[in-house]
Design an enzyme around this catalytic site. Sequence first.
Site, mmCIF file in Angstrom:
data_model
loop_
_atom_site.group_PDB
_atom_site.id
_atom_site.type_symbol
_atom_site.label_atom_id
_atom_site.label_comp_id
_atom_site.label_asym_id
_atom_site.label_seq_id
_atom_site.Cartn_x
_atom_site.Cartn_y
_atom_site.Cartn_z
ATOM 1 N N LEU A 237 7.501 13.176 0.161
ATOM 2 C CA LEU A 237 6.232 13.127 -0.563
ATOM 3 C C LEU A 237 5.158 12.410 0.252
ATOM 4 C CD1 LEU A 237 4.982 13.923 -3.265
ATOM 5 C CD2 LEU A 237 5.673 11.723 -4.181
ATOM 6 N N GLN A 238 5.555 11.432 1.047
ATOM 7 C CA GLN A 238 4.574 10.649 1.790
ATOM 8 C C GLN A 238 4.529 10.927 3.284
ATOM 9 O OE1 GLN A 238 4.039 6.571 0.955
ATOM 10 N NE2 GLN A 238 4.784 6.703 -1.116
ATOM 11 N N LYS B 108 0.846 -1.214 0.000
ATOM 12 C CA LYS B 108 0.000 0.000 0.000
ATOM 13 C C LYS B 108 0.878 1.260 0.000
ATOM 14 C CE LYS B 108 -4.256 -1.823 1.894
ATOM 15 N NZ LYS B 108 -5.361 -1.634 2.830
ATOM 16 N N HIS C 88 18.079 3.315 8.430
ATOM 17 C CA HIS C 88 17.078 2.741 9.355
ATOM 18 C C HIS C 88 17.685 1.992 10.545
ATOM 19 C CE1 HIS C 88 13.879 4.146 6.875
ATOM 20 N NE2 HIS C 88 14.362 3.496 5.823
#
Length: 457
Positions: free
Chosen positions: A343-344, A65, A285
């Site tokens: 962007l997200q 998603k 990360h």
Amino acid sequence: MNQKHLLRFIKRAMKKYPEEIVHVDRGRGQTLKEVFESMNLTAFDLSVDTLDMHADRNTFHRFDKFNAKYNPIGESILREIFIKTDNHIEGKYFAHIVKEVMYDLEESKYQNSELRLSIYGRCRDEWDKLAQWALKHRVYSDNVRWLIQVPRLFDVYKTKKQLANFEEMLENIFMPLFEVSINPRSHPELHLFLEHVVGFDSVDDESKPEHHIFNLDSPLPADWTEEDNPPYSYYLYYTYANMTALNHLRRRRGFHTLVLRPHCGEAGPVHHLVSGFMLSENISHGLLLRKAPVLQYLYYLAQIGIAMSPLSNNSLFLSYHRNPLLEYLSRGLMISLSTDDPLQFHFTKEPLMEEYSIAAQVWKLSSCDMCELARNSVLMSGFSHKAKSYWLGPTYFDEGPVSNDIRRTNVPDIRVAYRSETLAEELQLITQAVHTEELDPISEEDALSMGPIPGDH
């Protein structure tokens, strides 16, 4: 860019270039106006909400998603038109947006960025097309360096019969780089473009199940013809092996070398971090280090940089209050803050400031902590020695407080001295223990004859 920036650009393009042919469907060219008419949309209908590109609670633990969110208004055709370098308009719109982002960085003066561009390894001319795009549209800035991300999607290309084996993918990625390093005139645009490329990144969903364990019996890339995706360690090892040979060549030819800085330890099995530790310059990360104290200690001893993105992790894998960034920083790991994907995950025009300000509020970071994170980010970056000397001082590469110029970094000497002394003590402890064991090895019989240690169960 963030959503608002992309939205404004799309609206501007609809007003400015309505009759420009931007897409070819079944041999027939479609103008920008026709593309939006086929979706029953006008410039007035577009908003941040209809664009729908912000990661929400539905993306948590759902990488599929998350990937789908890259499609503006859920339409893959708009992704191709506006955020791809290789399309019918030769990436014109994407280049315009990137240049606007670069202009904003130059205006703000105190921010540099390392942006990602993709090379997929499906065909041999990808590098040339990317370099031509960058040169044709003059996508260049002193504030920006590029990292090339290689998505781990061999299984997809193999299923579509675009590749015969894994070796073909590696050749498509590395052969043009060897050719241009041997003879820059063979790919003149690529030679110029590589001046601004600092390394490689490996990206995809780490939580995908791996059906194969990489070991001595693993097939060579030429023999990897099955449709299963090779494991993470396989990708990383062969990327590293090819990069090492390439770097030797580039160094001999007087060109700058490239580094491997993959996404690693975001999700999936802990052994990804072992591969990252052995092969990478820095990683992105590193969340899984919280579950592996021994590996965490190794990353600390080797001072391998970890670029963390708490806002991205919060939307995908780990809620903000469980993020181990503060723990890592307190223990002295080489940590910096990174945006991952404005962007997200970001709302403002300055996404990196968003990361810093939220981290400062949530974890009550002091100005000393914030400046240390910023200093680490410069040390870890792929910018030149000259640029780092300008930001951190001419002796930044030394050890201890000598490396710190407080007038530039704003990090107190006592913090740098503490980090340096603690690391030196830890390294001394390890080497002393190894040395003692070499001098006085205790046999198993001696250990048993000593009996149990009090309180040992």
